[in-house]
Write a protein that holds these residues in place. Structure first.
Motif, mmCIF file in Angstrom:
data_model
loop_
_atom_site.group_PDB
_atom_site.id
_atom_site.type_symbol
_atom_site.label_atom_id
_atom_site.label_comp_id
_atom_site.label_asym_id
_atom_site.label_seq_id
_atom_site.Cartn_x
_atom_site.Cartn_y
_atom_site.Cartn_z
ATOM 1 N N HIS A 49 0.815 -1.218 0.000
ATOM 2 C CA HIS A 49 0.000 0.000 0.000
ATOM 3 C C HIS A 49 0.857 1.280 0.000
ATOM 4 N N SER A 50 2.119 1.146 -0.358
ATOM 5 C CA SER A 50 3.018 2.302 -0.324
ATOM 6 C C SER A 50 2.601 3.383 -1.312
ATOM 7 N N SER A 51 2.212 2.982 -2.533
ATOM 8 C CA SER A 51 1.824 3.973 -3.533
ATOM 9 C C SER A 51 0.640 4.795 -3.054
ATOM 10 N N GLU A 52 -0.264 4.170 -2.311
ATOM 11 C CA GLU A 52 -1.425 4.893 -1.780
ATOM 12 C C GLU A 52 -0.986 5.951 -0.771
ATOM 13 N N ARG A 53 -0.082 5.565 0.120
ATOM 14 C CA ARG A 53 0.374 6.510 1.150
ATOM 15 C C ARG A 53 1.128 7.686 0.526
ATOM 16 N N ILE A 54 1.960 7.381 -0.474
ATOM 17 C CA ILE A 54 2.740 8.449 -1.111
ATOM 18 C C ILE A 54 1.822 9.381 -1.892
ATOM 19 N N ALA A 55 0.857 8.817 -2.611
ATOM 20 C CA ALA A 55 -0.105 9.650 -3.353
ATOM 21 C C ALA A 55 -0.876 10.543 -2.399
ATOM 22 N N ASP A 56 -1.271 10.004 -1.253
ATOM 23 C CA ASP A 56 -1.958 10.813 -0.243
ATOM 24 C C ASP A 56 -1.109 12.016 0.150
#
Length: 425
Positions: free
Chosen positions: A407-414
Motif C-alpha cells: 500500500h506504499s503507492s497509496e500513502r505516497i499519493a496521499d
C-alpha cells in the motif's frame, strides 16, 4: 576528490606523448573544458528561466535515472491515475516515440529529457518526483522554494555503498548528488536501514517519510491480478509455454565495465534448477543500464534457453512474476526478498568489488546463498532449503525494519495530494 580526478588526468599526458597521442589528449581535454563552459552557460540560463516562469499548482514531473517509465515514480503515477486525481502529469523520457510505455491519457504527457520544453516543465512543476539525481548530472536545474522534490531512490535495502568516499572514478555524480540532497524536500523510505543510508550520504537533514516504496507493491496481493497479466503478456511476446519457469539473472555494473565477471554458465544452472525445483526453466538475462552499450559485443551468457531482457524498461514487472533470481550486488534482489521466492548471489569478484565500491553489510549475512564460481552456484541451487530461506528472509526484513506492505503507492499519493492541496488552499 576534484584534486584526485585532476591528478589522474594529468598523469595521462606523458603516456599519451610517448604513444604519439599528445595532441589527441590535449584535444580531449579541450573538448571537456568547452563542454564544461557550455554546461555552465546552460545552468545560468535555466536560472533565468526559473525566475521568469510561474509554478503550475497541480503540475507533477516524474524523472527516473534511466529516463524510462519505471521504478517508484511509475507506481506513484499509476496510483494518481487510478484516483483520477486533478493533476497535470509530465514524464521526462529519452524516446518520445516509444514513450517508454507512459500511459496515453489526457492528463499524462511526455517531454524529451534535457530539451528546452523539458526545462520549461521542470521549473514550473509544483511537485517533482525522482529516483536518483534531480535532473541529469550534467543538466541540473534550480528549484524555487514553492516547488516540492520527492526523492524515492532506486534501491532500498541494497548492499552497495554510494557515499562520496567510495566514488573514485569521477567527481560528477557525487557532486550532482550533493546538489540533489540540498534541493530535496522529502525522502521516501521503506526502512530504518535506508534512513540511516540517507543520513550518511546526501540527505543529512532532509525530512524522511517512512511510507514504503511504491515499486514494491507488486509483490503483494494488491498487484495479484496485474502480476498474472504481466506474465501472460511476457509469455505471448516471447512465444513461450505457460508451464515455463523463469529465473532472472541481473548483475550490477562495475565502474571498469568488466564483463569477464559475468561468466555464469546458463545450461549448467538451468539443469540444476530443473533437478532441484522441477519443471522447465528459462534464464532471463538483464544487464544494468550502464552496461547496455557494451552488452552486444561482450555478453557470453548465451544459450537457446536464455532470453535477453536488458531492454525491458521496468525490472519490477519482471520481478513480480519470475520464479527465482540471481544477482551479484544489485539492490533489486533486496526488493525481490519480499516475494520470498528463491534468490541467489553469483559474485566472482567479491573482494575486488568491495575495494571498488564497498558494502553496507556482508553478503553472507543476507538470506541468499553466495557463490564465487559456477561449481558453487550449482551446489547452492541443489542444496537450497526453502523453509530455511523463508526464515532468513523474515529475519532480514525485520532487522532492517522494512514496512513495505502493498500500500506504499497509496500513502505516497496521499502525501503528494495533501501538499498540492495546501498550496491551493
Amino acid at each position: 576528490m576534484i584534486f584526485r580526478v585532476l591528478k589522474r588526468k594529468a598523469k595521462r599526458i606523458y603516456p599519451a606523448a610517448v604513444e604519439g597521442k599528445f595532441f589527441h589528449r590535449i584535444g580531449v581535454a579541450w573538448k571537456q573544458m568547452a563542454a564544461a563552459v557550455d554546461r555552465s552557460i546552460g545552468y545560468q540560463n535555466r536560472k533565468h528561466l526559473s525566475k521568469t516562469t510561474a509554478v503550475v499548482p497541480n503540475r507533477i514531473l516524474f524523472i527516473t535515472f534511466n529516463h524510462s517509465y519505471s521504478c517508484n515514480p511509475k507506481y506513484i503515477c499509476e496510483e494518481l491515475i487510478r484516483r483520477n486525481a486533478d493533476v497535470d502529469i509530465w514524464w521526462g523520457v529519452t524516446n518520445l516515440i516509444s514513450r517508454g510505455a507512459v500511459p496515453d491519457l489526457p492528463n499524462v504527457h511526455v517531454v524529451k529529457m534535457n530539451s528546452f520544453e523539458y526545462f520549461q516543465i521542470a521549473v514550473s512543476a509544483k511537485v517533482i518526483v525522482i529516483n536518483s539525481l534531480l535532473g541529469d548530472k550534467f543538466y541540473p536545474f534550480p528549484t524555487k522554494p514553492e516547488q516540492i522534490v520527492y526523492e524515492t531512490w532506486h534501491g532500498s535495502l541494497g548492499i552497495k555503498r554510494f557515499d562520496p568516499a567510495h566514488y573514485n572514478t569521477n567527481v560528477s555524480w557525487p557532486e550532482a548528488a550533493k546538489r540533489t540532497g540540498k534541493l530535496t524536500t522529502f525522502c521516501i523510505s521503506n526502512s530504518q536501514f535506508e534512513e540511516d543510508v540517507f543520513r550518511e550520504t546526501f540527505w543529512k537533514e532532509t525530512p524522511i517519510l517512512r511510507l514504503g516504496h511504491a515499486r514494491n507493491d507488486v509483490f503483494f496481493d494488491t498487484y495479484k491480478k496485474q502480476r498474472r497479466r504481466w506474465r501472460e503478456k511476457f509469455i505471448r511476446d516471447y512465444a513461450l509455454s505457460e508451464d515455463d519457469k523463469f529465473i532472472l539473472y541481473a548483475p550490477t555494473f562495475r565502474d571498469t565495465h568488466n564483463f569477464a565477471v559475468y561468466d555464469l554458465q546458463p545450461e549448467r544452472l538451468l539443469a540444476a534448477m530443473e533437478k532441484r525445483f522441477g519443471g522447465e526453466w528459462k534464464l532471463l538475462l538483464r544487464y544494468h543500464d550502464n552496461d547496455r552499450k557494451n552488452e552486444r559485443n561482450k555478453n557470453t551468457v548465451v544459450s537457446p534457453n536464455v532470453i535477453d531482457v536488458t531492454q525491458f524498461a521496468d525490472i519490477q514487472e519482471l520481478l513480480s512474476f519470475v520464479d527465482a533470481g540471481i544477482t551479484d550486488y544489485s539492490s533489486w534482489i533486496y526488493d525481490f526478498v519480499l516475494s520470498k521466492r528463491p534468490g541467489f548471489i553469483y559474485a566472482r569478484d567479491i573482494d575486488l568489488y568491495n575495494n571498488e565500491r564497498g558494502f553496507y553489510f556482508r553478503l553472507e549475512s543476507t538470506p541468499f546463498p553466495v557463490a564465487r564460481n559456477n561449481d558453487e552456484m550449482e551446489k547452492n541451487v541443489l542444496a537450497f532449503d526453502n523453509d530455511t530461506f523463508i526464515k532468513k528472509c523474515d529475519d532480514f526484513l525485520a532487522e532492517k525494519q522494512c514496512i513495505d506492505d502493498g500500500h506504499s503507492s497509496e500513502r505516497i499519493a496521499d502525501h503528494i495530494l495533501s501538499q498540492i492541496g495546501k498550496s491551493n488552499g
